[in-house]
Design a protein around this motif. Sequence first.
Motif, mmCIF file in Angstrom:
data_model
loop_
_atom_site.group_PDB
_atom_site.id
_atom_site.type_symbol
_atom_site.label_atom_id
_atom_site.label_comp_id
_atom_site.label_asym_id
_atom_site.label_seq_id
_atom_site.Cartn_x
_atom_site.Cartn_y
_atom_site.Cartn_z
ATOM 1 N N SER A 196 0.699 -1.157 -0.113
ATOM 2 C CA SER A 196 -0.085 0.010 -0.012
ATOM 3 C C SER A 196 0.777 1.198 0.023
ATOM 4 N N GLU A 197 0.046 2.484 -0.362
ATOM 5 C CA GLU A 197 1.070 3.330 -0.254
ATOM 6 C C GLU A 197 1.531 4.039 1.155
ATOM 7 N N GLU A 198 0.861 3.516 2.141
ATOM 8 C CA GLU A 198 1.258 4.076 3.526
ATOM 9 C C GLU A 198 2.385 3.528 3.966
ATOM 10 N N ALA A 199 3.130 2.358 3.276
ATOM 11 C CA ALA A 199 4.310 1.683 3.565
ATOM 12 C C ALA A 199 5.494 2.419 3.229
ATOM 13 N N ASP A 200 6.323 2.664 4.195
ATOM 14 C CA ASP A 200 7.585 3.481 3.801
ATOM 15 C C ASP A 200 8.815 2.580 3.675
ATOM 16 N N GLU A 201 9.921 3.109 3.366
ATOM 17 C CA GLU A 201 11.231 2.516 3.115
ATOM 18 C C GLU A 201 11.582 1.669 4.577
ATOM 19 N N LYS A 202 11.312 2.331 5.662
ATOM 20 C CA LYS A 202 11.667 1.732 6.961
ATOM 21 C C LYS A 202 10.978 0.442 7.002
ATOM 22 N N PHE A 203 9.464 0.625 6.938
ATOM 23 C CA PHE A 203 8.517 -0.653 7.187
ATOM 24 C C PHE A 203 8.986 -1.566 6.330
ATOM 25 N N ASN A 204 9.463 -1.600 5.123
ATOM 26 C CA ASN A 204 9.870 -2.722 4.048
ATOM 27 C C ASN A 204 10.964 -3.085 4.585
ATOM 28 N N ALA A 205 12.066 -2.294 5.338
ATOM 29 C CA ALA A 205 13.401 -2.894 5.833
ATOM 30 C C ALA A 205 13.118 -4.116 6.957
ATOM 31 N N ASP A 206 12.060 -3.291 7.621
ATOM 32 C CA ASP A 206 11.490 -4.302 9.071
ATOM 33 C C ASP A 206 10.941 -5.380 8.662
ATOM 34 N N LEU A 207 10.021 -5.411 7.723
ATOM 35 C CA LEU A 207 9.506 -6.576 7.211
ATOM 36 C C LEU A 207 10.167 -7.471 6.675
ATOM 37 N N LYS A 208 11.261 -7.230 5.843
ATOM 38 C CA LYS A 208 12.511 -8.029 5.421
ATOM 39 C C LYS A 208 13.275 -8.871 6.503
ATOM 40 N N ARG A 209 13.300 -7.840 7.440
ATOM 41 C CA ARG A 209 14.279 -8.533 8.673
ATOM 42 C C ARG A 209 13.371 -9.407 9.474
ATOM 43 N N LEU A 210 12.022 -9.192 9.541
ATOM 44 C CA LEU A 210 11.167 -9.971 10.258
ATOM 45 C C LEU A 210 11.327 -11.479 9.655
ATOM 46 N N ASP A 211 10.960 -11.359 8.147
ATOM 47 C CA ASP A 211 10.901 -12.571 7.337
ATOM 48 C C ASP A 211 12.270 -13.407 7.600
ATOM 49 N N GLU A 212 13.419 -12.690 7.902
ATOM 50 C CA GLU A 212 14.702 -13.250 8.032
ATOM 51 C C GLU A 212 14.679 -14.187 9.409
ATOM 52 N N VAL A 213 14.043 -13.248 10.490
ATOM 53 C CA VAL A 213 13.992 -13.773 11.828
ATOM 54 C C VAL A 213 13.152 -15.211 11.792
ATOM 55 N N TYR A 214 11.840 -15.056 10.968
ATOM 56 C CA TYR A 214 11.103 -16.036 11.261
ATOM 57 C C TYR A 214 11.969 -17.459 10.413
ATOM 58 N N GLU A 215 12.227 -17.047 9.511
ATOM 59 C CA GLU A 215 13.414 -18.283 8.596
ATOM 60 C C GLU A 215 14.245 -18.908 9.564
ATOM 61 N N ARG A 216 15.140 -17.997 10.331
ATOM 62 C CA ARG A 216 15.897 -18.467 11.270
ATOM 63 C C ARG A 216 15.444 -19.501 12.452
ATOM 64 N N LEU A 217 14.269 -18.870 13.146
ATOM 65 C CA LEU A 217 13.838 -19.444 14.094
ATOM 66 C C LEU A 217 12.984 -21.039 13.466
ATOM 67 N N GLN A 218 12.655 -20.882 12.440
ATOM 68 C CA GLN A 218 12.221 -22.108 11.934
ATOM 69 C C GLN A 218 13.161 -23.183 11.678
ATOM 70 N N ILE A 219 14.596 -22.696 11.119
ATOM 71 C CA ILE A 219 15.513 -23.363 10.855
ATOM 72 C C ILE A 219 16.090 -24.119 12.364
ATOM 73 N N ILE A 220 16.101 -23.259 13.426
ATOM 74 C CA ILE A 220 16.542 -23.996 14.808
ATOM 75 C C ILE A 220 15.352 -24.606 15.702
ATOM 76 N N GLY A 221 14.164 -24.772 14.922
ATOM 77 C CA GLY A 221 13.188 -25.373 15.458
ATOM 78 C C GLY A 221 12.311 -24.705 16.771
ATOM 79 N N SER A 222 12.200 -23.555 16.732
ATOM 80 C CA SER A 222 11.811 -22.783 18.068
ATOM 81 C C SER A 222 10.356 -23.316 18.507
ATOM 82 N N ASP A 223 9.589 -23.738 17.332
ATOM 83 C CA ASP A 223 8.169 -23.868 17.794
ATOM 84 C C ASP A 223 8.012 -25.089 18.660
#
Length: 495
Positions: A196-223
């Motif tokens: 959406s138009e309301e998303a800025d560059e910082k929002f997209n950077a945080d979202l990308k990092r969150l995706d990386e965090v979830y990927e790493r949590l899944q690799i180490i079996g956090s659930d």
Amino acid sequence: MTNQQRQAHETSVSAKDKRKQRKELESARREYESKMALLAAEEEGDAGKASVSHMVLPDYRSGRNEKDIWVRNVSLSLDNGKSLLDDGELKFSHQRRYGLVGKNGVGKTTLLKAIAAFQVEGFPRHHRVLHVRQEIRAAGGSVSVLQAVMDADVERNTLMEEEKELLKRLEGEGGRDTDGVDIKEKLNKLKARSKSEEADEKFNADLKRLDEVYERLQIIGSDSAESKAAMILTGLQFTPEMQSGPTSALSGGWRMRVALAAALFIEPDLLMLDEPTNHLDLEAVLWLESYLQSYRHTVIVVSHDRSFLNEVCTDTIEFKNRKLTYYKGDYDTYVKTSEENIKNSMRVYQAYQDKRAHMMEFIDKFRCSAARAKLVQSRIKTVEKMDLEAPEPVVIEQLWRFAIPNPEPLGRPIISIDDVWFDYMPVDEVSGSKKPKDDWILQKVNFGVDLDSRMGILGANGAGERVKFYIRLNILDALNNCFIRHEQAKAPSST
């Protein structure tokens, strides 16, 4: 190799060398005591904290994610300048299990600590590395055993904290609570907002990092962290009640089990265990052997348990004379290969000595002969070249031997125990009520000991094996005095 063979190739030790060895031994003892005092002081500072294990966070941006480890020109020394390792090599292949062997004080634990702290120059930092110490003295805090094991995974805890911070920024202070929402659903909603138009560059950077965090949590079996931690603790003989109880209530042996459980729970890329069987009963040792045999990453074990090394290790590393020597195979294979290497070295050195002695005999015989002067000079040059390329002299350590003298013959029985009941606290100190006899440690125990008896007492920790031993030595009094020992019997012990 027998002592006679060793003595045949061993030079005599002078009194001066013996005094030097005693001084070195005393110096090593003082160093060990000072290190233990420093360790105790460090752990006193950590008392009350929940962490039972410490791991330095890896740097996944470094290296090329190689799974094998190979570091050259490794040197290691103590704070006083004493060198432990000179120009050694660290060579650890993925999914191999190494047994690190060597004399006490040679530097095995110091090497493991340096690796775990990434203090070895050139060691790849993208590996998860964990060292489980031989002794842990801190109380461990008031959190539950299960939570202490889960809290030991520094990377998982850091990622979960970062996840909270990222979600807080992405969803906003007024964002609705999404704790019960599936991770994929969260990401999909946030990705929809990013378009959406309301998303800025910082929002997209945080979202990308969150995706990386979830990927790493899944690799180490956090659930599945809690169920995995509970499974490991159960394998190490922790009951459900002990898992939910505080770590501060555990003895030193059980605290070591918590630290071991934390290491297995973290499942590092390089797991280093220092005397892991010291506080384990037989059933727990067998479980640990089975667990390590199927471990998916690299393991280094320091142990004096020959059977454990044979069951677990695929390779053996000998730490001796400030060098690391690698052998394929378990401990028994290492012993055979090492002895064969010594025999071969002895033959090579003896051949060099025989050839040199033969040439020196010729030189001494014809040194003053003018007719053979050129030949003598040629032999002298040959001997000098041989000395420059001479093999190292073989130093063979004397096998340590001891003998237990046979006792005088005694009549039967030496020791007799009949229908023994025992418990440390048969009467509750608070209420004064008697403890049910079905809950006592020992119930209706019967056995006897003769001169030709060779007995082993097995059982889980806390089952009462040592109580039986103490009763046998007449250290503890059993109910009804159902204990008989020959009046001339002597029973020294070592526990």
